[in-house]
Design an enzyme around this catalytic site. Structure first.
Site, PDB file in Angstrom:
ATOM      1  N   CYS A 131       1.179  -1.413   0.499  1.00 38.67           N
ATOM      2  CA  CYS A 131      -0.019  -0.078  -0.104  1.00 38.67           C
ATOM      3  C   CYS A 131       1.090   1.069   0.266  1.00 38.67           C
ATOM      4  O   CYS A 131       1.828   1.845   1.333  1.00 38.67           O
ATOM      5  CB  CYS A 131      -1.046  -0.159   1.645  1.00 38.67           C
ATOM      6  SG  CYS A 131      -1.869   1.102   1.791  1.00 38.67           S
ATOM      7  N   CYS A 134      -0.998   3.949   1.663  1.00 35.12           N
ATOM      8  CA  CYS A 134      -0.013   4.109   3.899  1.00 35.12           C
ATOM      9  C   CYS A 134       1.205   4.396   3.420  1.00 35.12           C
ATOM     10  O   CYS A 134       1.366   5.164   5.217  1.00 35.12           O
ATOM     11  CB  CYS A 134      -0.030   3.045   3.815  1.00 35.12           C
ATOM     12  SG  CYS A 134      -2.026   1.709   3.319  1.00 35.12           S
ATOM     13  N   ASP A 135       2.272   4.267   2.918  1.00 32.26           N
ATOM     14  CA  ASP A 135       3.488   3.464   3.133  1.00 32.26           C
ATOM     15  C   ASP A 135       4.328   3.924   2.824  1.00 32.26           C
ATOM     16  O   ASP A 135       5.872   4.807   3.137  1.00 32.26           O
ATOM     17  CB  ASP A 135       3.946   1.879   3.444  1.00 32.26           C
ATOM     18  CG  ASP A 135       2.790   1.366   4.720  1.00 32.26           C
ATOM     19  OD1 ASP A 135       2.724   1.787   5.882  1.00 32.26           O
ATOM     20  OD2 ASP A 135       3.003  -0.086   3.978  1.00 32.26           O
TER      21      ASP A 135
END
Ligand code: NAP
Length: 308
Positions: A131, A134-135
């Site tokens: 992701c 997300c990261d």
């Protein structure tokens, strides 16, 4: 006869559980094979509204679960193995036992497809992720790579150029599967370097166990080399967790559940929420929103049945 069974305890299922429990339906919530869903395997979540310093994914999930329990949701470590719609009610097989219910919210999510290389599971969150949203922000001014050739891979590679010093796009063929617009955008970006006809072979870690490099092999020459990257973003597709519902709930060609009106599926009383029905947005907050909608749709359905 249960009034409401919720399948899945990711953001979608837990939000359904909070709403349904608070409306006094005492829902039965099934944890499934990956309790907590995809958030339970991420680290800091910085884009869930309301947490200005961010919140750890597992903590967010634990809070949601406690919130649902406070209002009377019942949790069970079990999975749906089969499903038989009946007239006016639904029959759900939980592990090896059939249970009847008026409504069912399917929020069983989608699981990222992984490469299947050795040590993969333990590296998630340590320089391996599926992701970018997300990261990505954790990898500023360092080289990273994305594996895959579809829209997700191109979108993630383009997004990552905001942070990373360089983004390698590793694809097993020499043409992208992605739509032309996404592919053109990625390939025109000077920070993205495509590595064609290339397969990942091995994750290489430093002494602290974080990603150091990815060993890759040219599928044309067989030659291998170590690509120095701090994070590997795997974007080779997701698999919706819909197996028990095949042939009973309408799905698209990739197995994602189809919603008809709001979150209602083709079977009355069955509602779908979150990544199991969404291959486009795939965000914790959109899953939570759908979980809320599914609970409200199920409550209205029960009211119409006179089964509140
Ligand atoms: P996808 O279209 O199925 O693409 C997966 C990619 O991963 C393919 O290029 C495939 O290679 C590669 N791949 C699969 N297994 C692999 C393996 N074991 N090793 C190496 N490479 C592997 O998946 P997606 O990109 O996640 O997209 C899924 C759906 O969501 C698509 O319909 C897509 O259009 C849509 N989507 C849309 C948007 C958007 O419009 N904004 C964004 C993201 C996704 P091959 O090409 O060789 O098969």
């Amino acid at each position: 006869m249960e009034k409401m069974i919720i399948v899945g305890t990711g953001c979608a299922g837990l939000t359904s559980a909070i709403y349904a429990a608070r409306a006094n339906f005492s829902p039965l919530v099934l944890e499934g094979h990956e309790p907590g869903g995809q958030l339970s395997t991420t680290t800091l979540v910085e884009n869930f509204p309301g947490f200005k310093e961010g919140i750890e994914g597992p903590e967010l999930i634990m809070n949601m679960k406690a919130q649902a329990e406070r209002f009377g949701a019942r949790f069970q470590y079990a999975a749906v193995t089969d499903f038989e719609p009946q007239k006016d009610f639904l029959r759900v097989k939980i592990d090896d036992q059939w249970v009847d219910t008026r409504t069912l919210i399917v929020a069983s999510g989608a699981s990222a497809r992984w490469l299947g290389l050795p040590g993969e599971k333990g590296l998630v969150g340590h320089g391996l992720t599926s992701c970018a949203t997300c990261d990505g922000a954790f990898y500023r001014n360092v080289p990273v790579c994305v594996v895959g050739g579809g829209d997700s891979a191109c979108e993630e590679a383009s997004f990552l150029t905001r942070f990373a010093s360089k983004v390698y796009l590793i694809h097993r063929r020499d043409t992208l599967r992605a739509s032309k617009i996404m592919a053109d955008r990625a390939l025109a970006n000077p920070k993205i370097e495509p590595l064609w006809d290339t397969a990942p072979v091995e994750y290489l870690t430093d002494e602290t166990g974080e990603m150091r490099a990815l060993k890759i092999r040219s599928l044309k020459t067989g030659e291998t080399r170590d690509l120095e990257v701090k994070c590997v973003f795997v974007a080779i597709g997701h698999v919706p967790n819909t197996r028990p519902f095949v042939g009973k709930l309408d799905m698209d060609e990739n197995g994602y559940l189809l919603q008809r009106k709001g979150t209602q599926t083709n079977v009355p009383g069955v509602f779908a929420a979150g990544d199991v029905a969404d291959h486009v947005y795939r965000q914790a907050i959109t899953a939570a929103g759908q979980g809320c909608a599914a609970a409200l749709d199920a409550e209205r359905y029960l009211a119409d049945l006179g089964a509140e």
